[in-house]
Scaffold this motif. Structure first.
Motif, PDB file in Angstrom:
ATOM      1  N   PRO A 113     -15.747  95.608  53.557  1.00  0.00           N
ATOM      2  CA  PRO A 113     -14.733  96.592  53.944  1.00  0.00           C
ATOM      3  C   PRO A 113     -14.388  97.592  52.846  1.00  0.00           C
ATOM      4  N   ALA A 114     -14.328  97.132  51.599  1.00  0.00           N
ATOM      5  CA  ALA A 114     -13.952  98.051  50.516  1.00  0.00           C
ATOM      6  C   ALA A 114     -14.980  99.166  50.380  1.00  0.00           C
ATOM      7  N   LEU A 115     -16.248  98.770  50.454  1.00  0.00           N
ATOM      8  CA  LEU A 115     -17.336  99.742  50.344  1.00  0.00           C
ATOM      9  C   LEU A 115     -17.330 100.692  51.544  1.00  0.00           C
ATOM     10  N   ILE A 116     -17.005 100.131  52.703  1.00  0.00           N
ATOM     11  CA  ILE A 116     -16.948 100.946  53.919  1.00  0.00           C
ATOM     12  C   ILE A 116     -15.870 102.029  53.776  1.00  0.00           C
ATOM     13  N   ALA A 117     -14.714 101.617  53.240  1.00  0.00           N
ATOM     14  CA  ALA A 117     -13.613 102.570  53.071  1.00  0.00           C
ATOM     15  C   ALA A 117     -14.016 103.693  52.108  1.00  0.00           C
ATOM     16  N   GLN A 118     -14.660 103.309  51.028  1.00  0.00           N
ATOM     17  CA  GLN A 118     -15.118 104.289  50.039  1.00  0.00           C
ATOM     18  C   GLN A 118     -16.145 105.247  50.670  1.00  0.00           C
ATOM     19  N   GLY A 119     -17.059 104.651  51.448  1.00  0.00           N
ATOM     20  CA  GLY A 119     -18.101 105.458  52.097  1.00  0.00           C
ATOM     21  C   GLY A 119     -17.528 106.402  53.134  1.00  0.00           C
ATOM     22  N   LYS A 120     -16.507 105.904  53.840  1.00  0.00           N
ATOM     23  CA  LYS A 120     -15.868 106.720  54.884  1.00  0.00           C
ATOM     24  C   LYS A 120     -15.249 107.982  54.263  1.00  0.00           C
ATOM     25  N   ARG A 121     -14.591 107.756  53.126  1.00  0.00           N
ATOM     26  CA  ARG A 121     -13.955 108.887  52.424  1.00  0.00           C
ATOM     27  C   ARG A 121     -15.015 109.912  52.017  1.00  0.00           C
ATOM     28  N   LEU A 122     -16.081 109.407  51.466  1.00  0.00           N
ATOM     29  CA  LEU A 122     -17.147 110.306  51.011  1.00  0.00           C
ATOM     30  C   LEU A 122     -17.768 111.062  52.190  1.00  0.00           C
ATOM     31  N   PHE A 123     -17.981 110.313  53.288  1.00  0.00           N
ATOM     32  CA  PHE A 123     -18.600 110.919  54.474  1.00  0.00           C
ATOM     33  C   PHE A 123     -17.697 112.027  55.055  1.00  0.00           C
ATOM     34  N   GLU A 124     -16.395 111.748  55.071  1.00  0.00           N
ATOM     35  CA  GLU A 124     -15.477 112.687  55.732  1.00  0.00           C
ATOM     36  C   GLU A 124     -14.997 113.817  54.820  1.00  0.00           C
ATOM     37  N   GLU A 125     -14.931 113.509  53.525  1.00  0.00           N
ATOM     38  CA  GLU A 125     -14.335 114.513  52.624  1.00  0.00           C
ATOM     39  C   GLU A 125     -15.302 115.079  51.599  1.00  0.00           C
ATOM     40  N   GLY A 126     -16.411 114.383  51.377  1.00  0.00           N
ATOM     41  CA  GLY A 126     -17.314 114.806  50.313  1.00  0.00           C
ATOM     42  C   GLY A 126     -16.687 114.564  48.958  1.00  0.00           C
ATOM     43  N   ALA A 128     -15.702 117.029  46.004  1.00  0.00           N
ATOM     44  CA  ALA A 128     -15.695 118.432  45.565  1.00  0.00           C
ATOM     45  C   ALA A 128     -16.141 118.562  44.108  1.00  0.00           C
ATOM     46  N   ALA A 129     -15.656 117.614  43.253  1.00  0.00           N
ATOM     47  CA  ALA A 129     -15.963 117.705  41.829  1.00  0.00           C
ATOM     48  C   ALA A 129     -17.466 117.672  41.547  1.00  0.00           C
ATOM     49  N   GLN A 130     -18.208 116.983  42.434  1.00  0.00           N
ATOM     50  CA  GLN A 130     -19.657 116.879  42.228  1.00  0.00           C
ATOM     51  C   GLN A 130     -20.425 117.885  43.095  1.00  0.00           C
ATOM     52  N   GLY A 131     -19.694 118.682  43.811  1.00  0.00           N
ATOM     53  CA  GLY A 131     -20.337 119.673  44.677  1.00  0.00           C
ATOM     54  C   GLY A 131     -20.973 119.042  45.899  1.00  0.00           C
ATOM     55  N   ILE A 132     -20.410 117.876  46.333  1.00  0.00           N
ATOM     56  CA  ILE A 132     -20.957 117.187  47.500  1.00  0.00           C
ATOM     57  C   ILE A 132     -20.091 117.507  48.720  1.00  0.00           C
ATOM     58  N   PRO A 133     -20.633 118.209  49.691  1.00  0.00           N
ATOM     59  CA  PRO A 133     -19.832 118.553  50.870  1.00  0.00           C
ATOM     60  C   PRO A 133     -19.660 117.343  51.780  1.00  0.00           C
ATOM     61  N   PRO A 134     -18.675 117.380  52.696  1.00  0.00           N
ATOM     62  CA  PRO A 134     -18.520 116.261  53.649  1.00  0.00           C
ATOM     63  C   PRO A 134     -19.776 116.139  54.524  1.00  0.00           C
ATOM     64  N   CYS A 135     -20.286 114.923  54.633  1.00  0.00           N
ATOM     65  CA  CYS A 135     -21.486 114.692  55.450  1.00  0.00           C
ATOM     66  C   CYS A 135     -21.181 115.035  56.907  1.00  0.00           C
ATOM     67  N   ALA A 136     -19.891 114.739  57.278  1.00  0.00           N
ATOM     68  CA  ALA A 136     -19.486 114.907  58.678  1.00  0.00           C
ATOM     69  C   ALA A 136     -19.654 116.343  59.155  1.00  0.00           C
ATOM     70  N   SER A 137     -19.647 117.270  58.216  1.00  0.00           N
ATOM     71  CA  SER A 137     -19.717 118.669  58.646  1.00  0.00           C
ATOM     72  C   SER A 137     -21.027 118.971  59.381  1.00  0.00           C
ATOM     73  N   CYS A 138     -22.109 118.296  59.055  1.00  0.00           N
ATOM     74  CA  CYS A 138     -23.372 118.502  59.796  1.00  0.00           C
ATOM     75  C   CYS A 138     -23.658 117.347  60.752  1.00  0.00           C
ATOM     76  N   VAL A 181     -27.559 116.021  48.060  1.00  0.00           N
ATOM     77  CA  VAL A 181     -27.715 114.702  47.402  1.00  0.00           C
ATOM     78  C   VAL A 181     -28.016 114.811  45.911  1.00  0.00           C
ATOM     79  N   LYS A 182     -28.165 116.050  45.430  1.00  0.00           N
ATOM     80  CA  LYS A 182     -28.590 116.245  44.037  1.00  0.00           C
ATOM     81  C   LYS A 182     -27.754 115.430  43.058  1.00  0.00           C
ATOM     82  N   ASN A 183     -26.434 115.453  43.248  1.00  0.00           N
ATOM     83  CA  ASN A 183     -25.551 114.791  42.283  1.00  0.00           C
ATOM     84  C   ASN A 183     -25.009 113.448  42.780  1.00  0.00           C
TER      85      ASN A 183
END
Lengths: 199, 469
Positions: A113-126, A128-138, A181-183
């Protein structure tokens, strides 16, 4: 004639009769081949082979053509799919894409669950500091995909992780994704694929 | 792998000075063949963990008749659009070459000069060279055929062959039945177990290759190639069903097939099958994630005339083998583990041998057990550890005392271990170092033959270079 002989003759006839009624329609035959690894219903057992059930038809079509033309060249594509797709006609590719896109999706796998929560945040919000956009946008708010952007929901996490790695190393060409995915670190990849598999 | 089977054969064949008789059994597991890769367009790794062991996909490929093709076909149809020809545009031909070196714990006796020793350290170039036709013949019909040159025997011969017809069968028209699959097939082959797909049985079991010149124990169970075995001494046809990629059932029948010698078969041939021998096989395979587990059973009922001077009439010897087996595979991205095991129980009723003073007992038993664990890293570097054992009832004639090949206490009991290291610089090239340790050989650990030879004297170092192209 003994009853044993009759029983053998009868069961042999039934067997041969069944054999003569094998599935021969071209789509059916091709599905049997695909199903060997991906599952006849598009839900695979081994995470080496992606689930195809409910995948976006345009994405399946695009990938099968990339295998056939050998423009998708990651290791598993070469080992398995270059051969598999080499003789597929455009018509068959469309039929396969249509068939698998209409199969019910694989159920999600809820682990870590902890990893899922972290992944969900990344998927939905990206990030910004690393220039990673939200995955959900595409890939869509529920990772259901859109046209040539693949469905990721419920996909095997080891398969997704491998794709992120081969896209990052440019073994697999995916123009939009190379920048995304570069960064991305391996830990971030693991989090997001664990989330995606849970959907 | 060709194995030298020594012991009971010495009673049958008589022979060479000091009873040093070798009976070369044509047990040649055949191998992964690149023609399948050419036909399917898929790398070896699709069908094999490390050749010749099959992956789940490799098992499917074989059970579906070797017909999956991804190369241009030469086709023919009738005006009713019935397909009359579907032929690979290139023939599925492959070549296999094995070069080996064998060194035993102690040199073997010279075969011609009493008291002298043979050279210890034997290079075979080649140990074996094979040509294969392996692939599709027509829609749903495929073949695996092997022609082999055996370096130790200096013979070229017909080897393992499995021709099969298979197809998927609809088992219902309701939508939910689409989630079920049924493959029905027919196999015609010349080696009971060559049709099998789990690498636990004789034709394809571990070890996949071994020395063809070092001594091996007196006997094993019949289905495990004991006393000449049935491989290439039998021809048979079988039907099988493979349901939902998990449940396998097969029934085959085998009849005597002998190549060369006198035909129709007569007393000049040895170990000739009487009538038909039924072979059966059941297996259940469960796949999950990257794992697969198979639990199965198989067996054969073989009635055999000893021949070799005795007419092929009267009550034959009967061998009833019942076996259980197990396979576990984990196929990860980098790491592959496999566990293989089989246990075979054999009941022998030796009416012919007993009546003709070839066996001291009318009834005997034999049990064979094998367990192997294998590991491979990135299909490049790997190793295996295995245990093998045969135990059974003693018999003063079957396992008579004789140098090297015999048994001082008239016992077939043998037990040992195999350790192996493999390096595959390419998926179709294997370099192998194998060491076999015997702690019991034909009944005893020390002075097992009554001529001073110890079980450990037969310990074998075996180096192999094995290429397929």
């Amino acid at each position: 004639m003994s009853s044993r002989f009759l029983a053998v003759a009868l069961s042999t006839s039934l067997y041969l009769g069944a054999l003569a009624h094998g599935a021969d329609a071209p789509l059916q035959k091709t599905l049997v081949t695909c199903g060997t690894c991906h599952g006849i219903n598009g839900r695979s057992v081994s995470p080496t082979f992606p689930n195809l059930a409910a995948q976006q038809a345009p994405y399946i079509e695009l990938q099968l053509k990339a295998f056939k033309e050998q423009t998708r060249a990651d290791p598993d594509a070469q080992a398995y799919m270059w051969g598999m797709a080499s003789q597929l006609s455009d018509g068959m590719i469309s039929q396969l894409a249509d068939y698998f896109s209409k199969q019910p999706p694989a159920p999600g796998k809820l682990e870590k669950p902890a990893l899922i929560a972290q992944g969900k945040r990344l998927f939905e919000e990206g990030v910004a500091a690393q220039g990673i956009p939200p995955c959900a946008s595409c890939h869509g708010a529920h990772a259901e995909g859109m046209a040539t952007f693949p469905r990721l929901a419920g996909q095997h996490s080891p398969y997704l992780l491998k794709q992120l790695l081969v896209i990052q190393s440019v073994l697999r060409t995916a123009p939009v994704m190379h920048g995304v995915v570069k960064n991305l670190t391996k830990d971030q990849m693991q989090a997001v694929v664990t989330y995606l598999e849970s959907l | 792998m060709r194995q030298i089977r020594i012991g009971r054969a010495s009673g049958l064949l008589g022979f060479m000075p000091w009873g040093f008789g070798l009976y070369v059994a044509l047990t040649t597991p055949s191998f992964a063949v690149p023609s399948f890769a050419r036909q399917t367009g898929m790398a070896c790794a699709a069908c094999h963990t490390v050749f010749p062991e099959l992956t789940p996909f490799g098992r499917e490929f074989k059970l579906n008749g070797y017909v999956l093709d991804n190369i241009k076909q030469i086709t023919g149809i009738t005006t009713e659009n019935r397909e009359t020809l579907s032929l690979n545009s290139l023939p599925p031909i492959s070549v296999m070459l094995q070069i080996s070196y064998t060194h035993t714990g102690a040199a073997l006796p010279d075969s011609a000069v009493q008291g002298a020793l043979a050279k210890d350290g034997d290079v075979l170039f080649p140990q074996q060279a094979s040509f294969f036709y392996a692939g599709k013949i027509a829609d749903n019909l495929g073949a695996f055929m092997q022609l082999t040159y055996d370096g130790a025997a200096d013979q070229f011969g017909f080897d393992n062959t499995d021709v099969r017809y298979a197809r998927h069968v609809d088992i219902g028209s309701r939508p939910e039945s689409q989630n079920h699959s049924l493959v029905l097939g027919i196999t015609v082959n010349n080696n009971p177990t060559v049709q099998d797909v789990w690498n636990t049985t004789q034709a394809w079991g571990f070890p996949y290759s071994g020395s063809s010149t070092s001594p091996t124990p007196a006997t094993s169970t019949k289905i495990d190639s004991g006393n000449g075995g049935l491989q290439q001494n039998a021809g048979g046809i079988g039907v099988y069903a493979w349901l939902n990629d998990c449940l396998y059932g097969e029934i085959s029948v085998y009849s005597a097939v002998k190549l060369g010698g006198v035909h129709p078969l007569d007393s000049t041939q040895s170990q000739v099958l009487h009538g038909v021998a039924p072979y059966w096989r059941l297996a259940y395979e469960k796949r999950w994630d990257r794992n697969s587990l198979m639990v199965g059973a198989y067996g054969i009922d073989a009635s055999i005339h000893p021949g070799n001077g005795l007419p092929l009439q009267g009550p034959p010897d009967k061998y009833r083998d019942v076996a259980g087996d197990l396979q576990y595979q984990f196929i990860g991205e980098d790491h592959i583990f496999t566990v293989l095991s089989t246990y075979i129980a054999e009941k022998q009723t030796l009416d012919a041998s007993f009546a003709n003073m070839l066996a001291a007992n009318d009834d005997n038993t034999l049990d064979t057990f094998k367990l192997a664990g294998e590991y491979s890293y990135q299909r490049t570097i790997g190793g295996s550890l295995a245990f093998f054992s045969t135990t059974g009832s003693g018999d003063a004639l079957l396992y008579a005392q004789a140098p090297v090949v015999g048994s001082l206490n008239n016992s077939p009991d043998s037990r040992g271990y195999i350790a192996e290291i493999n390096y595959l610089p390419f998926l179709n090239t294997k370099l192998q170092l194998q060491y076999t340790v015997y702690d019991k050989f034909n009944g005893l650990g020390t002075n097992y033959d009554g001529a001073g030879r110890n079980a450990s004297d037969n310990n074998t170092l075996y180096l192999l270079a094995w290429v397929n192209f």
